[in-house]
Design an enzyme around this catalytic site. Structure first.
Site, PDB file in Angstrom:
ATOM      1  N   SER A 336     -23.641   2.792 -27.471  1.00 48.77           N
ATOM      2  CA  SER A 336     -22.937   2.217 -25.899  1.00 48.77           C
ATOM      3  C   SER A 336     -21.883   3.627 -25.450  1.00 48.77           C
ATOM      4  O   SER A 336     -22.472   4.366 -24.866  1.00 48.77           O
ATOM      5  CB  SER A 336     -21.648   1.341 -26.400  1.00 48.77           C
ATOM      6  OG  SER A 336     -20.880   0.828 -24.467  1.00 48.77           O
ATOM      7  N   LYS A 361     -27.638   0.143 -26.142  1.00 48.02           N
ATOM      8  CA  LYS A 361     -26.407  -0.229 -25.154  1.00 48.02           C
ATOM      9  C   LYS A 361     -25.947   0.385 -24.116  1.00 48.02           C
ATOM     10  O   LYS A 361     -25.345   1.169 -24.508  1.00 48.02           O
ATOM     11  CB  LYS A 361     -25.304  -0.823 -25.709  1.00 48.02           C
ATOM     12  CG  LYS A 361     -24.503  -2.110 -24.990  1.00 48.02           C
ATOM     13  CD  LYS A 361     -23.128  -2.035 -25.953  1.00 48.02           C
ATOM     14  CE  LYS A 361     -22.710  -3.403 -25.425  1.00 48.02           C
ATOM     15  NZ  LYS A 361     -21.241  -2.673 -24.415  1.00 48.02           N
TER      16      LYS A 361
END
Length: 439
Positions: A336, A361
């Site tokens: 992320s 992600k």
């Protein structure tokens, strides 16, 4: 008798009511439970990244629910969850009031639990470990990125939302929680994992699948420190002074902590840096951007792409605190916001990446509070790296692939850490060539 104009207005009102999913007699106000559902529906309608809503008629979803009474809050939450599940996005989810408060606390303070960052496995719905927090009970228990939490205190995780699973693992300091864990044993990947505790066999696991190990572990909950940055000046034998920075996650304090660490290391004479993003599960997008600006003088940090395909971008602002050489360490637990940082540094030629392909992600969530104190995390955009790579489910590939070796947290950045040793070689090749006994 109604005039023709009045007839037309009544007909238009009826059509509008049907369009909004209301019954013909829906001039009456919605109940509190219907209002809560309606608010959740509208948040998704206006913000969700996929304007096809996973190829379904989003208006019809609302109409179906509001055509029936909602008996109580539990039923309302159930229909909201069912609505969100229909999107096929594990990151868009309902957060009951306590879960919502816990998530807000996680991004800004501390929590009491086992210290796991988790996601939902796309194939079987089980909880998958993104990364244990450094120094946490989960890390001490031997959990690793990619492990599956099959059950929590005997409750199967494929029946739980992510936030329900997280809530079960939180609790008072000193209490225990029993985790049933499975780990695929891949011959190409085995060396990256620490030894597995002795597997256990339960009644429903009498014939475990080949190459799949199951075990149970009791983890004692503890206060989890959410400090973002650990840093120190290192003087490796025969090498110039080195700044080693381990960035654990991205929360509201990350930029300030990173700025303080860099200024301190610069004042001590650091001539190169190793930024360790291994097992960093991400966190706040803005924190990732702000940290990148401390390393980058110029260039794009990240592009965001909304539901209409409209691109936004975040740029460096010319205030980097150092231009010294930089190597970044990444692994499968780098996810992320930490992938945003790694991609920005790699593709702007600011840093060399060493380690393993990252988690992958590439979706951005925003938090929305609902009228009863609950909330929703909703995927509102995807991001692309400076060279327009969409890394969702793909990850970022390091410049130098170096497999992990089983290490305890106090062994990271040591002589036993092959990825760290490779980073030293890349930072100071000439110095090491003159001192071949090092590295």
């Amino acid at each position: 008798m109604k005039t023709p104009v009045l007839k037309i207005l009544c007909l238009l009102g009826l059509q509008l009511g049907l369009l909004l999913g209301l019954q013909p007699d829906a001039a009456q106000a919605l109940t509190l439970e219907q209002r809560l559902f309606d608010q959740a529906w509208r948040v998704v309608s206006q913000a969700y990244v996929d304007d096809t809503f996973n190829d379904q008629n989003w208006w019809a979803v609302r109409q179906t629910v509001l055509s029936q009474p909602l008996a109580d809050r539990a039923q309302t939450y159930d229909v909201v969850r069912e609505m969100l599940d229909s999107l096929g996005d594990p990151f868009t989810r309902l957060l009951e009031p306590e879960e919502y408060r816990n998530l807000q606390m996680t991004t800004s303070g501390a929590l009491t639990g086992v210290g796991l960052q988790i996601a939902s496995d796309r194939t079987n719905g089980q909880v998958i470990v993104i990364a244990p927090i450094a120094g946490s009970p989960a890390e001490r228990a031997g959990l690793h990125p990619g492990d599956h939490i099959q059950a929590i205190d005997g409750q199967p995780t494929d029946d739980l939302s992510l936030d329900e699973a997280a809530s079960l693992m939180r609790g008072p300091q000193g209490t225990t929680v029993r985790l049933t864990v499975n780990r695929w044993i891949n011959p190409d990947f085995n060396a990256t994992l620490s030894p597995i505790p002795k597997p256990v066999t339960t009644s429903d696991q009498s014939s475990p699948q080949p190459n799949l190990e199951f075990w149970e572990v009791e983890v004692v909950r503890d206060l989890i420190s959410l400090n973002s940055v650990i840093s120190e000046l290192r003087q490796e034998p025969g090498l110039p002074p080195l700044g080693y920075i381990h960035l654990l996650q991205f929360n509201g304090n990350s930029r300030v902590e990173m700025e303080d660490a860099l200024l301190d290391l610069e004042s001590q004479g650091a001539e190169g840096y190793i930024l360790d993003l291994r097992n960093n599960p991400g966190g706040l997008l803005q924190a990732g951007i702000d940290v990148a600006r401390l390393w980058l003088d110029r260039g794009t940090i990240v592009y965001t792409v909304d539901r209409h395909g409209v691109q936004g971008s975040f740029q460096a602002n010319g205030f980097a605190l150092t231009e010294d050489p930089l190597v970044v360490l990444v692994n499968r637990g780098t996810a992320s916001a930490s992938e945003i940082l790694a991609g920005a540094l790699q593709e702007n030629d600011r840093a060399t990446l060493v380690g393993e392909t990252t988690f992958g992600k590439g979706l951005i969530q925003s938090l929305f509070q609902l009228l009863d104190g609950s909330g929703m995390a909703v995927t509102v955009a995807k991001y692309e790296t400076p060279l327009h790579h969409d890394i969702n489910k793909e990850g970022i590939h390091p410049n130098y692939e170096v497999p992990s070796v089983p290490l305890r947290s106090n062994q990271w950045g040591s002589d036993l850490d092959r990825q760290y040793q490779e980073a030293l070689t890349l930072l100071y090749p000439k110095s090491l060539a003159q001192n071949p006994g090092q590295g």
